[in-house]
Design an enzyme around this catalytic site. Structure first.
Site, mmCIF file in Angstrom:
data_model
loop_
_atom_site.group_PDB
_atom_site.id
_atom_site.type_symbol
_atom_site.label_atom_id
_atom_site.label_comp_id
_atom_site.label_asym_id
_atom_site.label_seq_id
_atom_site.Cartn_x
_atom_site.Cartn_y
_atom_site.Cartn_z
ATOM 1 N N LYS A 265 -10.081 -7.888 8.250
ATOM 2 C CA LYS A 265 -10.999 -7.913 9.294
ATOM 3 C C LYS A 265 -10.808 -6.708 10.210
ATOM 4 C CE LYS A 265 -7.164 -10.219 11.947
ATOM 5 N NZ LYS A 265 -6.333 -9.456 13.325
ATOM 6 N N HIS B 20 0.668 -1.203 0.240
ATOM 7 C CA HIS B 20 -0.373 -0.056 0.012
ATOM 8 C C HIS B 20 0.826 1.193 0.078
ATOM 9 C CE1 HIS B 20 -3.612 -2.373 0.769
ATOM 10 N NE2 HIS B 20 -3.889 -1.027 0.533
#
Lengths: 279, 185
Positions: B104, B39
């Site tokens: 999550k 990222h």
């Protein structure tokens, strides 16, 4: 004096790292099955079912229980009548971790903290050695996942905060963690000692068998009370809502400075992996 | 009532709009993996005005760093990692047309807002079920940043990867709702 060759330590650490990442303990399997039978939330019961299925697939198909195969924490209880030969204890442990993570197809999850470059072999392991009576060596390999470790906290409370303050911090830590640490969790609590000792007490508390009673009746009662409080948060399995946010709370306590009240909360995901070997 | 919806990538705005929190979504088709280090590289490229190694329009990003595949296998364990660490980067990728993220744990308010602005969803997979989830992965190949090892960007082909809608494109949050339903404070 008993001689032990450190190559036996390397082999034991390697096998323990691989086993821990593929096979959940019976205590935990039992706790997950109990959760599936007792969780009130239907979604939560389904999560328990899937976690048991995950454990079965991992064991039978030799796939790690979790892709986060952890930072290897190794506890060594070294009998004072043991003479280690053939090399250095710490080097032998690091070699065992290196071999276990490579040959066991385990993820290497360690990196330089600033450049974030992966060390490539999941070393260095974090090693805690205690000298104990006797002529045996006990090795406990604990692959500790990053997700639950990130949600752990050390709180240096004022003594005036007392037991009420400790309870509040434990519940607050679990609540803030929410779904992040992969609930249903196990909560290790270390009370007393120093800043770092409290954290170590909390981590060691995670190694106790899930479902076992604390031998200290006072702490056993506190563990039940804390578990009830934590499970009132409603976070539930996988954080999707439910009664079973935690499977257990384990507490270790020792005296502290008259000025201090250290409280550490070490959170462990449901994949509580640890493997003990005695040489 | 919770529904089960089968989705095939790439996703359209209509696919996303039809999803509500609590829906079970079985993901099919090509998805991409990325976690912390990947990222950072993607966002650094954007800052430098450079093209990204993958076209994210209509795509799903799975926050995962799989364990190595044993010989003859597609992949090792492959469950979700905690998503909040990708929060600083996610809005920029959503602005490029990323339609869903699989992970999550709760997301930051700015990510939930970006999902509303750009019509995207956040899908939860069960953390710690990496062996089980890996069974849904049919193909895996590294498409960028091989040097990052487990953090490299992989192109996965998945079949009925099980997820649940945590945040829809209307700002709803299943974690909040689920917790409120069972809280006893």
């Amino acid at each position: 004096m008993r001689e032990i060759d450190v190559k036996d330590i390397t082999a034991a650490v390697k096998e323990a790292a691989i086993a821990a990442n593929h096979e959940l303990g019976e205590d935990l399997l039992h706790a997950l099955a109990h959760g599936q039978a007792t969780e009130e939330s239907p979604t939560g019961r389904e999560v328990f079912r899937l976690l048991l299925e995950n454990a079965r697939i991992a064991r039978e198909n030799r796939i790690p229980i979790c892709q986060d195969c952890g930072l290897a924490v190794v506890f060594v209880d070294l009998g004072q009548d043991v003479h280690l030969v053939g090399g250095h204890l710490n080097d032998a442990i690091q070699a065992g971790v290196r071999q276990g993570y490579e040959e066991g197809y385990l993820r290497k999850s360690l990196c330089h903290p600033l450049t974030r470059k992966n060390t490539g072999d999941n070393t260095p392991a974090v090693i805690y050695t205690t000298i104990v009576p006797g002529d045996r060596v006990k090795l406990t390999v604990v692959p500790k996942g990053g997700g639950s470790e990130n949600m752990s906290r050390v709180h240096m409370l004022r003594p005036a905060a007392g037991l009420a303050g400790i309870k509040a911090k434990v519940v607050e830590t679990v609540r803030e963690a929410g779904a992040n640490p992969c609930p249903p969790i196990i909560v290790g609590v270390g009370i007393g000692g120093t800043f770092e000792q409290a954290a170590l007490l909390a981590k060691k508390a995670l190694l106790r068998e899930v479902g076992s009673k604390n031998p200290d009746p006072e702490l056993a009662a506190l563990e039940e009370e804390f578990l009830t409080l934590v499970n009132k948060t409603g976070i539930g399995p996988a954080g999707l809502g439910g009664r079973l946010t935690a499977l257990a709370v384990h507490i270790n306590m020792m005296p502290c400075h008259i000025a201090s009240l250290p409280v550490a909360v070490n959170i462990q995901c449901h994949a509580s992996r640890h493997k003990e070997v005695i040489l | 009532m919770p529904r089960t919806i089968t989705l095939v990538t790439p996703l359209t705005d209509q696919d996303v709009e039809a999803l509500e929190i609590g829906d079970t979504v079985l993901v099919n088709g090509v998805i991409y993996t990325a976690r912390d280090a990947a990222h950072k590289r993607l966002v650094d490229l954007l800052a430098a005005g450079q093209p990204l190694p993958v076209d994210l329009r209509g795509q799903i990003m799975f926050y995962v760093g799989p364990s190595p595949a044993r010989p003859g296998r597609v992949i090792g364990a492959a469950g979700p990692t905690t998503s909040y660490r990708m929060d600083p980067y996610a809005p920029q990728l959503l602005a490029l047309g990323l339609k869903a993220m699989i992970g999550k744990g709760k997301r930051a308010p700015e990510v939930i807002a970006a999902m509303q602005t750009y019509k995207a969803v956040y899908l939860g997979a069960i953390g710690g079920a990496g062996a089980l989830i890996s069974q849904a992965i049919q193909e895996a190949e590294i498409v960028a940043y091989e040097d990052l090892g487990p953090e490299a960007i992989r192109r996965l082909v998945v079949e009925n990867l099980p997820t649940i809608v945590i945040n829809d494109c209307r700002g709803n949050d299943l974690y909040e709702l689920g917790m409120q339903q069972y809280a006893q404070d």
